[in-house]
Design a protein around this motif. Sequence first.
Motif, PDB file in Angstrom:
ATOM      1  N   SER A  14      -2.696   4.246  -0.539  1.00 45.14           N
ATOM      2  CA  SER A  14      -3.774   3.333  -0.905  1.00 45.14           C
ATOM      3  C   SER A  14      -3.257   2.152  -1.705  1.00 45.14           C
ATOM      4  O   SER A  14      -3.688   1.016  -1.509  1.00 45.14           O
ATOM      5  CB  SER A  14      -4.850   4.071  -1.696  1.00 45.14           C
ATOM      6  OG  SER A  14      -4.304   4.638  -2.868  1.00 45.14           O
ATOM      7  N   THR A  18      -2.430  -2.105  -0.125  1.00 47.38           N
ATOM      8  CA  THR A  18      -2.963  -3.322  -0.737  1.00 47.38           C
ATOM      9  C   THR A  18      -1.861  -4.232  -1.252  1.00 47.38           C
ATOM     10  O   THR A  18      -2.108  -5.411  -1.493  1.00 47.38           O
ATOM     11  CB  THR A  18      -3.897  -2.969  -1.902  1.00 47.38           C
ATOM     12  OG1 THR A  18      -3.180  -2.181  -2.857  1.00 47.38           O
ATOM     13  CG2 THR A  18      -5.104  -2.194  -1.414  1.00 47.38           C
ATOM     14  N   TYR A 102      -3.612   1.052   8.584  1.00 45.64           N
ATOM     15  CA  TYR A 102      -4.889   1.628   8.164  1.00 45.64           C
ATOM     16  C   TYR A 102      -4.710   3.091   7.795  1.00 45.64           C
ATOM     17  O   TYR A 102      -3.737   3.740   8.183  1.00 45.64           O
ATOM     18  CB  TYR A 102      -5.967   1.507   9.246  1.00 45.64           C
ATOM     19  CG  TYR A 102      -5.645   2.165  10.577  1.00 45.64           C
ATOM     20  CD1 TYR A 102      -5.866   3.521  10.794  1.00 45.64           C
ATOM     21  CD2 TYR A 102      -5.134   1.411  11.642  1.00 45.64           C
ATOM     22  CE1 TYR A 102      -5.578   4.116  12.007  1.00 45.64           C
ATOM     23  CE2 TYR A 102      -4.843   1.996  12.859  1.00 45.64           C
ATOM     24  CZ  TYR A 102      -5.065   3.348  13.041  1.00 45.64           C
ATOM     25  OH  TYR A 102      -4.771   3.937  14.254  1.00 45.64           O
ATOM     26  N   LEU A 119      -9.372   2.615   4.572  1.00 47.88           N
ATOM     27  CA  LEU A 119      -8.765   1.435   3.963  1.00 47.88           C
ATOM     28  C   LEU A 119      -7.955   0.699   5.011  1.00 47.88           C
ATOM     29  O   LEU A 119      -7.187   1.315   5.755  1.00 47.88           O
ATOM     30  CB  LEU A 119      -7.874   1.873   2.796  1.00 47.88           C
ATOM     31  CG  LEU A 119      -7.065   0.804   2.063  1.00 47.88           C
ATOM     32  CD1 LEU A 119      -7.989  -0.142   1.319  1.00 47.88           C
ATOM     33  CD2 LEU A 119      -6.090   1.478   1.091  1.00 47.88           C
ATOM     34  N   SER A 153      -7.507  -6.928   1.584  1.00 42.80           N
ATOM     35  CA  SER A 153      -7.744  -5.616   2.189  1.00 42.80           C
ATOM     36  C   SER A 153      -9.224  -5.277   2.094  1.00 42.80           C
ATOM     37  O   SER A 153     -10.000  -5.999   1.449  1.00 42.80           O
ATOM     38  CB  SER A 153      -6.917  -4.536   1.481  1.00 42.80           C
ATOM     39  OG  SER A 153      -5.536  -4.793   1.584  1.00 42.80           O
ATOM     40  N   ILE A 155     -12.123  -1.750   1.913  1.00 45.29           N
ATOM     41  CA  ILE A 155     -12.521  -0.355   2.013  1.00 45.29           C
ATOM     42  C   ILE A 155     -13.869  -0.348   2.737  1.00 45.29           C
ATOM     43  O   ILE A 155     -14.683  -1.256   2.548  1.00 45.29           O
ATOM     44  CB  ILE A 155     -12.624   0.308   0.632  1.00 45.29           C
ATOM     45  CG1 ILE A 155     -13.521  -0.492  -0.306  1.00 45.29           C
ATOM     46  CG2 ILE A 155     -11.255   0.509   0.025  1.00 45.29           C
ATOM     47  CD1 ILE A 155     -13.759   0.175  -1.645  1.00 45.29           C
ATOM     48  N   ASP A 174     -18.660  -2.691   3.965  1.00 44.92           N
ATOM     49  CA  ASP A 174     -17.290  -2.805   3.479  1.00 44.92           C
ATOM     50  C   ASP A 174     -17.214  -3.739   2.287  1.00 44.92           C
ATOM     51  O   ASP A 174     -18.128  -4.524   2.016  1.00 44.92           O
ATOM     52  CB  ASP A 174     -16.326  -3.237   4.591  1.00 44.92           C
ATOM     53  CG  ASP A 174     -16.420  -4.718   4.963  1.00 44.92           C
ATOM     54  OD1 ASP A 174     -17.084  -5.487   4.254  1.00 44.92           O
ATOM     55  OD2 ASP A 174     -15.813  -5.108   5.967  1.00 44.92           O
TER      56      ASP A 174
END
Length: 429
Positions: A14, A18, A102, A119, A153, A155, A174
């Motif tokens: 994660s 990013t 992803y 993500l 980015s 989520i 999102d």
Amino acid sequence: MIRNILLVFILITSSALTAQRTSSSPYSFFGIGDEFSPVTVEQSAMGGIGVAFNHYKYLNFTNPAAYANLRYTTYSFGLLNNKLSVENDGVKQSSNSTSLSYFALAFPIGKKAGMSFGLQPVSSVGYSLSNSILDDEENILERTRFTGEGGVSRIYTSFGIKVYKELSLGVELDYKFGSIDNSILNERLGVPLATKYKEATTVRGGSVTLGAQYKKALKNKLIISGGATLKMGNDLEVTGDDYLYSLTLTNSGGEFGRDTISQSEISGNYKLPLKAILGAGVGKDDQWYVGLEYEQQEAIEATGFLATSNNAYKYGESNRISLGGFYIPKINSISNYWERVTYRAGVRLEKTGLLVDGATPYTNFTQVDDFGISFGLGLPLKQLSSVNMGFEFGQRGTTANNLIKENYFNFRLSLSLTDTNWFQKRKID
């Protein structure tokens, strides 16, 4: 066991997703950078189609309504390797980058609904350009370097539900976030200090996507499907600061700041209008499928930021048309593994909406188009899991009007892990 492994993996990736640099394209100079299509490896291998397609174990980043047909919990993450060759005025350069593309999880809710969250990168900035002014003896009188890094980015969470036997509806929410740094460094012969202009910005904003799918089985086991999504218009807020200052450069490329000439706040918007995708397909379950898809969006508006490049580019209407599908020789074959493999292929023609003028006074803008041919393999593993590979050859831009032509090769790899134990009641003997 799979859930424990994936929990550790999402904590590690994660932050990496990013922070990574996923683009080395000169076209990432514009706007919020080089934007990515939100598709899985399986979709990209079929030309990017997906608005009318659904499957009982695969994710779908194009249409949230597809999750109404999901029947198994699926974890999936993708990798992208991009080999890029750029050409301008007879000069060619190449680069290579590898990145995560992803991480997502999807699971069924009962027999008529499904949900996913994950993500993904939205855009990436990663360019380094140089322009020199020479005298009659080919000595450098002035050199300007343009550099940029960062990206955006998102989520997301998606939900799909079957509202009728043949009709499914879905919604996706999102939130986009990221930071982008752009700078221009100018050096002149005989001037001891260089001058640098730098913009440091953060990007924030959310969006909503609505989707619908229709699927009908005919008497001869043929299945026809149709789908549509509407991504509602939204604004990405861009805030930050710009600086203009003098500096000293060392022989090794180091920078020592001297005097700040000016500093001001940046406040702008990256306005994304309504985006519509329509598609249709025909096929037989776990045998073959062919789909056609069309995407359209009005011009993006960028205001109040990235003043260093606003005069050199603008946005117009964008659209995309994709054709693709898959073929499985015999999904339940016992004697021949390759008969259980999914073979995918597709083609994509895209009008990106970016218009660039490669020379002053910025009155002759040229459309940047993108064309790609793709194919791929889905290699089955145990318990419905699979390894998916995608290969794409493409070309973007042109050398006309002093622009840059890109030839690229994308290799995509994903691991799709299917777990049949979630949300099942355990029996105690």
